[in-house]
Design a protein around this motif. Structure first.
Motif, PDB file in Angstrom:
ATOM      1  N   ASP A 157       0.806  -1.214   0.000  1.00 33.34           N
ATOM      2  CA  ASP A 157       0.000   0.000   0.000  1.00 33.34           C
ATOM      3  C   ASP A 157       0.844   1.270   0.000  1.00 33.34           C
ATOM      4  O   ASP A 157       0.389   2.344   0.401  1.00 33.34           O
ATOM      5  N   LEU A 158       2.095   1.165  -0.450  1.00 33.73           N
ATOM      6  CA  LEU A 158       2.944   2.348  -0.547  1.00 33.73           C
ATOM      7  C   LEU A 158       2.327   3.353  -1.525  1.00 33.73           C
ATOM      8  O   LEU A 158       1.927   3.001  -2.631  1.00 33.73           O
ATOM      9  N   ASP A 159       2.248   4.601  -1.105  1.00 35.20           N
ATOM     10  CA  ASP A 159       1.804   5.681  -1.992  1.00 35.20           C
ATOM     11  C   ASP A 159       2.975   6.006  -2.906  1.00 35.20           C
ATOM     12  O   ASP A 159       3.886   6.763  -2.544  1.00 35.20           O
ATOM     13  N   LEU A 160       2.967   5.423  -4.100  1.00 37.29           N
ATOM     14  CA  LEU A 160       4.125   5.482  -4.978  1.00 37.29           C
ATOM     15  C   LEU A 160       4.510   6.911  -5.335  1.00 37.29           C
ATOM     16  O   LEU A 160       5.690   7.274  -5.309  1.00 37.29           O
ATOM     17  N   GLU A 161       3.520   7.738  -5.681  1.00 40.94           N
ATOM     18  CA  GLU A 161       3.830   9.096  -6.110  1.00 40.94           C
ATOM     19  C   GLU A 161       4.410   9.923  -4.968  1.00 40.94           C
ATOM     20  O   GLU A 161       5.364  10.677  -5.156  1.00 40.94           O
ATOM     21  N   LEU A 162       3.845   9.785  -3.765  1.00 42.71           N
ATOM     22  CA  LEU A 162       4.366  10.528  -2.625  1.00 42.71           C
ATOM     23  C   LEU A 162       5.744  10.009  -2.230  1.00 42.71           C
ATOM     24  O   LEU A 162       6.650  10.795  -1.914  1.00 42.71           O
ATOM     25  N   ALA A 163       5.918   8.696  -2.258  1.00 40.80           N
ATOM     26  CA  ALA A 163       7.214   8.113  -1.935  1.00 40.80           C
ATOM     27  C   ALA A 163       8.278   8.564  -2.933  1.00 40.80           C
ATOM     28  O   ALA A 163       9.417   8.882  -2.551  1.00 40.80           O
ATOM     29  N   LEU A 164       7.918   8.590  -4.199  1.00 40.92           N
ATOM     30  CA  LEU A 164       8.841   9.039  -5.240  1.00 40.92           C
ATOM     31  C   LEU A 164       9.229  10.492  -5.018  1.00 40.92           C
ATOM     32  O   LEU A 164      10.405  10.862  -5.090  1.00 40.92           O
TER      33      LEU A 164
END
Length: 215
Positions: A157-164
């Motif tokens: 459930d990692l928020d890919l865009e925020l993590a990026l």
């Protein structure tokens, strides 16, 4: 004869890049002319245009030249068939950080790109070049995070865009801060800790989860 001609062309190109690196680092990109680079390299402006379109093209070539020693590590970090993508990315990041301090050429080129480029639109396209470089890094980092999610190294459930966004900001922030204040800490000695901090944030921060960002 053909082989010698190719060798001479390569030597001329490298001389131009060496001169551009020194001139850009000394005066900044906008304040450096192609004539100054040609004079420093001992060639004509025509020789520069034979190898490079403009200053943005020179910037790209300088960046690619310091990336060459990292190519094997970079390919491994993007290899979907290999295990532990996040660990391989960590090794790449540690190498990048340590080289920033240990390799004078890598340090100069990063200073040019991060500190000595004007962030305005110009005929030489410095801003567009830096945006393309940033996008290239984003694409590679996005692929790494996706591989790490698929391998179970990062949460589903990692928020890919925020993590990026956060990871990119973290890395560029470390590079920029060290170049501004290199005496604050040794990247050669502490790169492992810096990389571990980023990985821990990606693995554990509840604010990088989709259910949290939706609240």
């Amino acid at each position: 004869m053909v082989r010698r001609t190719k060798e001479e062309a390569f030597e001329t190109r490298e001389s131009i890049l060496d001169a551009a690196e020194q001139c850009f680092h000394h005066k900044g990109v906008s304040r450096t002319s192609l004539s100054e680079i040609a004079q420093a390299a001992g060639v004509t402006r025509g020789a520069i245009y034979w190898h490079f379109q403009d200053k943005a093209d020179l910037l790209d070539a300088l960046f690619q030249r310091i990336q060459m020693p990292l190519e094997e590590l970079n390919q491994k970090s993007q290899d979907a068939s290999a295990s532990d993508p996040l660990e391989r990315f960590s090794k790449l990041l540690i190498t990048v950080l340590q080289r920033l301090e240990a390799d004078p050429t890598a340090r100069r080129v990063n200073e040019i790109l991060l500190l000595k480029c004007d962030y305005i639109e110009e005929p030489c396209g410095q801003k567009s070049h830096l945006q393309r470089m940033s996008q290239h890094h984003d694409d590679n980092l996005r692929n790494t995070l996706q591989l790490a999610i698929a391998s179970g190294e990062l949460p589903d459930d990692l928020d890919l865009e925020l993590a990026l966004f956060c990871a990119h900001g973290f890395i560029y922030g470390v590079l920029h801060q060290w170049l501004m204040h290199p005496s604050r800490l040794s990247l050669v000695e502490r790169a492992h800790e810096v990389a571990a901090t980023l990985l821990e944030m990606l693995r554990s921060s509840p604010h990088l989860r989709l259910n949290q960002s939706a609240q």
